[in-house]
Design an enzyme around this catalytic site. Structure first.
Site, PDB file in Angstrom:
ATOM      1  N   LYS A  73     -62.998  20.426   8.660  1.00 52.75           N
ATOM      2  CA  LYS A  73     -62.188  21.635   8.867  1.00 52.75           C
ATOM      3  C   LYS A  73     -62.743  22.440  10.056  1.00 52.75           C
ATOM      4  O   LYS A  73     -61.979  23.000  10.850  1.00 52.75           O
ATOM      5  CB  LYS A  73     -62.174  22.496   7.598  1.00 52.75           C
TER       6      LYS A  73
ATOM      7  N   THR B 253     -60.627  27.431   6.296  1.00 48.39           N
ATOM      8  CA  THR B 253     -61.311  27.762   5.046  1.00 48.39           C
ATOM      9  C   THR B 253     -62.609  28.520   5.316  1.00 48.39           C
ATOM     10  O   THR B 253     -63.240  28.313   6.370  1.00 48.39           O
ATOM     11  CB  THR B 253     -61.627  26.464   4.269  1.00 48.39           C
ATOM     12  N   ASP B 254     -63.021  29.328   4.351  1.00 48.32           N
ATOM     13  CA  ASP B 254     -64.319  30.018   4.502  1.00 48.32           C
ATOM     14  C   ASP B 254     -65.484  29.032   4.433  1.00 48.32           C
ATOM     15  O   ASP B 254     -66.618  29.374   4.781  1.00 48.32           O
ATOM     16  CB  ASP B 254     -64.472  31.123   3.440  1.00 48.32           C
ATOM     17  N   GLU B 255     -65.211  27.781   3.991  1.00 52.23           N
ATOM     18  CA  GLU B 255     -66.309  26.803   3.889  1.00 52.23           C
ATOM     19  C   GLU B 255     -66.881  26.440   5.252  1.00 52.23           C
ATOM     20  O   GLU B 255     -67.975  25.883   5.334  1.00 52.23           O
ATOM     21  CB  GLU B 255     -65.836  25.525   3.168  1.00 52.23           C
TER      22      GLU B 255
ATOM     23  N   ASP C  53     -46.798  11.519   8.390  1.00 46.71           N
ATOM     24  CA  ASP C  53     -48.241  11.733   8.576  1.00 46.71           C
ATOM     25  C   ASP C  53     -48.462  12.611   9.809  1.00 46.71           C
ATOM     26  O   ASP C  53     -47.962  12.276  10.898  1.00 46.71           O
ATOM     27  CB  ASP C  53     -48.879  10.347   8.780  1.00 46.71           C
TER      28      ASP C  53
ATOM     29  N   ALA D  16     -53.941  18.565   4.752  1.00 50.14           N
ATOM     30  CA  ALA D  16     -55.367  18.232   4.810  1.00 50.14           C
ATOM     31  C   ALA D  16     -55.756  17.443   3.580  1.00 50.14           C
ATOM     32  O   ALA D  16     -55.075  17.469   2.558  1.00 50.14           O
ATOM     33  CB  ALA D  16     -56.198  19.524   4.861  1.00 50.14           C
TER      34      ALA D  16
ATOM     35  N   ASN E 270     -58.603  29.640  -3.548  1.00 49.08           N
ATOM     36  CA  ASN E 270     -57.316  30.050  -4.124  1.00 49.08           C
ATOM     37  C   ASN E 270     -57.202  29.546  -5.567  1.00 49.08           C
ATOM     38  O   ASN E 270     -57.826  28.549  -5.942  1.00 49.08           O
ATOM     39  CB  ASN E 270     -56.157  29.419  -3.355  1.00 49.08           C
TER      40      ASN E 270
ATOM     41  N   TYR F  80     -66.019  17.490   4.134  1.00 48.18           N
ATOM     42  CA  TYR F  80     -64.773  18.281   4.144  1.00 48.18           C
ATOM     43  C   TYR F  80     -64.917  19.482   5.074  1.00 48.18           C
ATOM     44  O   TYR F  80     -64.096  19.687   5.975  1.00 48.18           O
ATOM     45  CB  TYR F  80     -64.426  18.746   2.718  1.00 48.18           C
TER      46      TYR F  80
ATOM     47  N   TYR G 266     -71.002  21.934 -12.922  1.00 47.30           N
ATOM     48  CA  TYR G 266     -72.014  21.333 -12.041  1.00 47.30           C
ATOM     49  C   TYR G 266     -73.281  22.195 -12.033  1.00 47.30           C
ATOM     50  O   TYR G 266     -73.208  23.426 -11.875  1.00 47.30           O
ATOM     51  CB  TYR G 266     -71.508  21.242 -10.603  1.00 47.30           C
TER      52      TYR G 266
HETATM   53  P1  NAD Z   1     -53.804  20.135  -1.426  1.00 47.08           P
HETATM   54  O1  NAD Z   1     -54.755  18.990  -1.440  1.00 47.08           O
HETATM   55  O2  NAD Z   1     -53.256  20.656  -2.713  1.00 47.08           O
HETATM   56  O3  NAD Z   1     -52.543  19.773  -0.505  1.00 47.08           O
HETATM   57  C1  NAD Z   1     -52.654  19.092   0.697  1.00 47.08           C
HETATM   58  C2  NAD Z   1     -51.276  18.531   1.050  1.00 47.08           C
HETATM   59  O4  NAD Z   1     -51.379  17.883   2.329  1.00 47.08           O
HETATM   60  C3  NAD Z   1     -50.765  17.488   0.062  1.00 47.08           C
HETATM   61  O5  NAD Z   1     -49.414  17.751  -0.266  1.00 47.08           O
HETATM   62  C4  NAD Z   1     -50.874  16.167   0.817  1.00 47.08           C
HETATM   63  O6  NAD Z   1     -49.901  15.210   0.443  1.00 47.08           O
HETATM   64  C5  NAD Z   1     -50.686  16.634   2.260  1.00 47.08           C
HETATM   65  N1  NAD Z   1     -51.286  15.718   3.244  1.00 47.08           N
HETATM   66  C6  NAD Z   1     -52.517  15.139   3.185  1.00 47.08           C
HETATM   67  N2  NAD Z   1     -52.698  14.344   4.263  1.00 47.08           N
HETATM   68  C7  NAD Z   1     -51.593  14.464   5.033  1.00 47.08           C
HETATM   69  C8  NAD Z   1     -51.196  13.910   6.281  1.00 47.08           C
HETATM   70  N3  NAD Z   1     -52.007  13.081   6.951  1.00 47.08           N
HETATM   71  N4  NAD Z   1     -49.990  14.250   6.792  1.00 47.08           N
HETATM   72  C9  NAD Z   1     -49.147  15.084   6.105  1.00 47.08           C
HETATM   73  N5  NAD Z   1     -49.467  15.624   4.913  1.00 47.08           N
HETATM   74  C10 NAD Z   1     -50.677  15.324   4.381  1.00 47.08           C
HETATM   75  O7  NAD Z   1     -54.542  21.281  -0.608  1.00 47.08           O
HETATM   76  P2  NAD Z   1     -54.476  22.871  -0.767  1.00 47.08           P
HETATM   77  O8  NAD Z   1     -55.496  23.300  -1.741  1.00 47.08           O
HETATM   78  O9  NAD Z   1     -53.074  23.275  -0.944  1.00 47.08           O
HETATM   79  O10 NAD Z   1     -54.985  23.307   0.680  1.00 47.08           O
HETATM   80  C11 NAD Z   1     -54.068  23.459   1.747  1.00 47.08           C
HETATM   81  C12 NAD Z   1     -54.832  23.878   2.992  1.00 47.08           C
HETATM   82  O11 NAD Z   1     -55.509  25.111   2.759  1.00 47.08           O
HETATM   83  C13 NAD Z   1     -55.897  22.883   3.433  1.00 47.08           C
HETATM   84  O12 NAD Z   1     -55.881  22.820   4.837  1.00 47.08           O
HETATM   85  C14 NAD Z   1     -57.203  23.504   2.938  1.00 47.08           C
HETATM   86  O13 NAD Z   1     -58.271  23.128   3.760  1.00 47.08           O
HETATM   87  C15 NAD Z   1     -56.899  24.980   3.039  1.00 47.08           C
HETATM   88  N6  NAD Z   1     -57.589  25.867   2.110  1.00 47.08           N
HETATM   89  C16 NAD Z   1     -57.558  25.613   0.775  1.00 47.08           C
HETATM   90  C17 NAD Z   1     -58.155  26.526  -0.110  1.00 47.08           C
HETATM   91  C18 NAD Z   1     -58.134  26.319  -1.599  1.00 47.08           C
HETATM   92  O14 NAD Z   1     -58.783  27.066  -2.328  1.00 47.08           O
HETATM   93  N7  NAD Z   1     -57.401  25.336  -2.125  1.00 47.08           N
HETATM   94  C19 NAD Z   1     -58.791  27.663   0.389  1.00 47.08           C
HETATM   95  C20 NAD Z   1     -58.818  27.877   1.776  1.00 47.08           C
HETATM   96  C21 NAD Z   1     -58.203  26.971   2.614  1.00 47.08           C
HETATM   97  O1  DAU Z   2     -63.476  28.212  -0.316  1.00 50.71           O
HETATM   98  C1  DAU Z   2     -62.305  27.524  -0.013  1.00 50.71           C
HETATM   99  C2  DAU Z   2     -62.359  26.114  -0.555  1.00 50.71           C
HETATM  100  O2  DAU Z   2     -62.240  26.219  -1.971  1.00 50.71           O
HETATM  101  C3  DAU Z   2     -61.270  25.226   0.024  1.00 50.71           C
HETATM  102  O3  DAU Z   2     -61.498  25.059   1.407  1.00 50.71           O
HETATM  103  C4  DAU Z   2     -61.232  23.850  -0.672  1.00 50.71           C
HETATM  104  O4  DAU Z   2     -60.135  23.101  -0.210  1.00 50.71           O
HETATM  105  C5  DAU Z   2     -61.098  24.087  -2.162  1.00 50.71           C
HETATM  106  O5  DAU Z   2     -61.124  22.844  -2.840  1.00 50.71           O
HETATM  107  C6  DAU Z   2     -62.221  24.987  -2.685  1.00 50.71           C
HETATM  108  O6  DAU Z   2     -63.504  24.331  -2.583  1.00 50.71           O
HETATM  109  P1  DAU Z   2     -64.606  24.407  -3.753  1.00 50.71           P
HETATM  110  O7  DAU Z   2     -65.512  23.267  -3.605  1.00 50.71           O
HETATM  111  O8  DAU Z   2     -65.195  25.767  -3.841  1.00 50.71           O
HETATM  112  O9  DAU Z   2     -63.614  24.237  -5.037  1.00 50.71           O
HETATM  113  P2  DAU Z   2     -63.726  23.363  -6.379  1.00 50.71           P
HETATM  114  O10 DAU Z   2     -62.596  23.811  -7.244  1.00 50.71           O
HETATM  115  O11 DAU Z   2     -63.886  21.924  -6.116  1.00 50.71           O
HETATM  116  O12 DAU Z   2     -65.081  23.908  -7.012  1.00 50.71           O
HETATM  117  C7  DAU Z   2     -65.281  25.283  -7.281  1.00 50.71           C
HETATM  118  C8  DAU Z   2     -66.680  25.446  -7.848  1.00 50.71           C
HETATM  119  O13 DAU Z   2     -66.716  24.844  -9.143  1.00 50.71           O
HETATM  120  C9  DAU Z   2     -67.750  24.734  -7.033  1.00 50.71           C
HETATM  121  O14 DAU Z   2     -68.930  25.522  -7.055  1.00 50.71           O
HETATM  122  C10 DAU Z   2     -67.983  23.419  -7.770  1.00 50.71           C
HETATM  123  C11 DAU Z   2     -67.702  23.796  -9.211  1.00 50.71           C
HETATM  124  N1  DAU Z   2     -67.138  22.729 -10.076  1.00 50.71           N
HETATM  125  C12 DAU Z   2     -66.023  22.070  -9.645  1.00 50.71           C
HETATM  126  C13 DAU Z   2     -65.441  21.075 -10.395  1.00 50.71           C
HETATM  127  C14 DAU Z   2     -64.232  20.325  -9.929  1.00 50.71           C
HETATM  128  C15 DAU Z   2     -67.687  22.454 -11.310  1.00 50.71           C
HETATM  129  O15 DAU Z   2     -68.683  23.087 -11.734  1.00 50.71           O
HETATM  130  N2  DAU Z   2     -67.124  21.470 -12.073  1.00 50.71           N
HETATM  131  C16 DAU Z   2     -66.035  20.763 -11.684  1.00 50.71           C
HETATM  132  O16 DAU Z   2     -65.569  19.844 -12.416  1.00 50.71           O
END
Ligand code: NAD
Ligand code: DAU
Length: 339
Positions: free
Chosen positions: A157, A125-127, A59, A83, A183, A153, A210
């Site tokens: 971040k 993240t851009d969020e 952790d 995260a 991504n 969330y 949604y």
């Molecule tokens: P993910 O949820 O797929 O993976 C997160 C990983 O972190 C998992 O393997 C989980 O087991 C591990 N984890 C969680 N809590 C932990 C802890 N306390 N200690 C050690 N490991 C732990 O997430 P992701 O989509 O791969 O995102 C990775 C990073 O990129 C995050 O920081 C997220 O905020 C950022 N990010 C994600 C996106 C996106 O679109 N997915 C975009 C921009 C930034």
């Molecule tokens: O912008 C970067 C972020 O992108 C990361 O920081 C987050 O970790 C990552 O989860 C993602 O966040 P979003 O909230 O944009 O992603 P999500 O896939 O949850 O949703 C994308 C869009 O789709 C959002 O507008 C919500 C919508 N949605 C999502 C789900 C899961 C739906 O309409 N239906 C769904 O079932």
């Protein structure tokens, strides 16, 4: 070079480990992950036999464990992906987001301060910038856009980013931060929009959109995110923030309809469900800084990347079928039944 990659069994962390072992065959990659519901060792299976790969379960918020790891490994670089990452889960249960995303980051920073490090990179993240209006397509997030968060969330971040910047200013920890847009690609956990829609469509299940489906996301193929982080940790300026994204904006409805078309399914699968509370309207990145300073540009456009992604989910059914047959069922029922 010895690099600790936290969150390495997750979606982007896992892809980053694959990428780095290919691009930098002389570097040692130590993967650290707590293996929460989102962590999956199968994501790391293709690199498990690489002599430069090692895995440790733990952790990032466990101070004794992190200090021990730093003492034993003496890493040069930390890339923190670990995260809680899903907005909908943060609305249900914010506490774990503060624990991992804020406290966990602070423990890693303390370890960097105590043991010394060449670079600490925070994957943000851009969020953290909040959202943009739908009727102003001329507006983009730059690194100067004020932090203005919407969900627990994104607030967690943003808090982590502020701590990272504080440790640089006060303790001179050599940090960089990247803020990336949405991504997509291989190994994406099927609670997120694109993999959820692919898995549901393949199973002829309803596709829950949604609200109106008009919200816009700026989609980046995951390998392009990995190449940007690689450039930042090696050539980015210490103390700086870099936005990552590439003008691949789509409405959610466009994304869902593309998946339906590619899989030869029918649009009657679409089901409009109640909106996400506080739902961000539009994300859009201005990548000028990383392009001009580091020469980074995305190489995979959405139309190509979504085809590759769908093909990966078709070719790797056991990876995601195992996930959706487990505790994911309880999550899905809680989030979507009677929505
Ligand atoms: P993910 O949820 O797929 O993976 C997160 C990983 O972190 C998992 O393997 C989980 O087991 C591990 N984890 C969680 N809590 C932990 C802890 N306390 N200690 C050690 N490991 C732990 O997430 P992701 O989509 O791969 O995102 C990775 C990073 O990129 C995050 O920081 C997220 O905020 C950022 N990010 C994600 C996106 C996106 O679109 N997915 C975009 C921009 C930034
Ligand atoms: O912008 C970067 C972020 O992108 C990361 O920081 C987050 O970790 C990552 O989860 C993602 O966040 P979003 O909230 O944009 O992603 P999500 O896939 O949850 O949703 C994308 C869009 O789709 C959002 O507008 C919500 C919508 N949605 C999502 C789900 C899961 C739906 O309409 N239906 C769904 O079932």
């Amino acid at each position: 070079m010895k690099i600790i990659v936290t969150g390495a069994a997750g979606f982007i962390g896992g892809n980053f480990v694959h990428y780095m072992l290919k691009q930098h065959p002389a570097d040692k990659i130590i993967c650290l992950d707590l293996l929460t519901y989102a962590g999956n060792m199968e994501t790391l299976a293709p690199v498990m036999d690489n002599p430069n790969f090692s895995f440790v379960k733990g952790d990032i918020a466990d101070r004794a464990f992190i200090y021990q790891l730093f003492e034993a490994e003496k890493p040069n670089i930390i890339v923190n992906f670990a995260a809680e990452s899903h907005v909908d889960r943060s609305i249900e249960n914010p506490g774990i987001f503060l624990q991992t995303n804020v406290i966990g980051t602070s423990v890693l920073l303390d370890a960097c301060k105590k043991y010394g490090i060449k670079r600490y990179h925070q994957v943000s993240t851009d969020e953290v910038y909040g959202d943009l209006p739908l009727d102003r397509p001329d507006l983009y997030f730059t690194e100067e856009t004020p932090i203005h968060t919407s969900s627990p969330y994104s607030a967690s971040k943003a808090s982590a980013d502020l701590l990272v910047q504080a440790y640089h200013r006060t303790f001179k920890v050599p940090i960089t931060i990247s803020r990336c847009s949405n991504n997509y690609g291989p190994y994406h956990f099927p609670e997120k929009l694109i993999p959820l829609m692919i898995a549901n469509a393949l199973n002829d299940k309803k596709l829950p959109v949604y609200g109106t489906g008009d919200n816009v996301r700026d989609w980046l193929y995951v390998e392009d995110h990995c190449s940007a982080i690689d450039l930042i940790i090696h050539s980015g300026r210490v103390g700086e923030v870099y936005n990552i994204g590439g003008h691949n904006e789509r409405t959610n409805l466009e994304v869902v309809k593309t998946i339906i078309r590619e899989l030869g399914k029918d649009e009657s699968l679409i089901q409009y469900v109640s909106d996400r509370p506080g739902h961000d309207r539009r994300y859009a990145i201005d990548p000028t800084k990383i392009k001009t300073e580091l020469g980074w540009e995305p190489t995979t456009l959405f139309d190509e990347g979504i085809k590759k992604t769908i093909q990966w989910y078709l070719d790797n059914k056991p990876w995601w079928e195992r996930i959706i047959s487990g505790e994911y069922q309880d999550y899905y029922g809680k989030m979507y039944d009677n929505r």
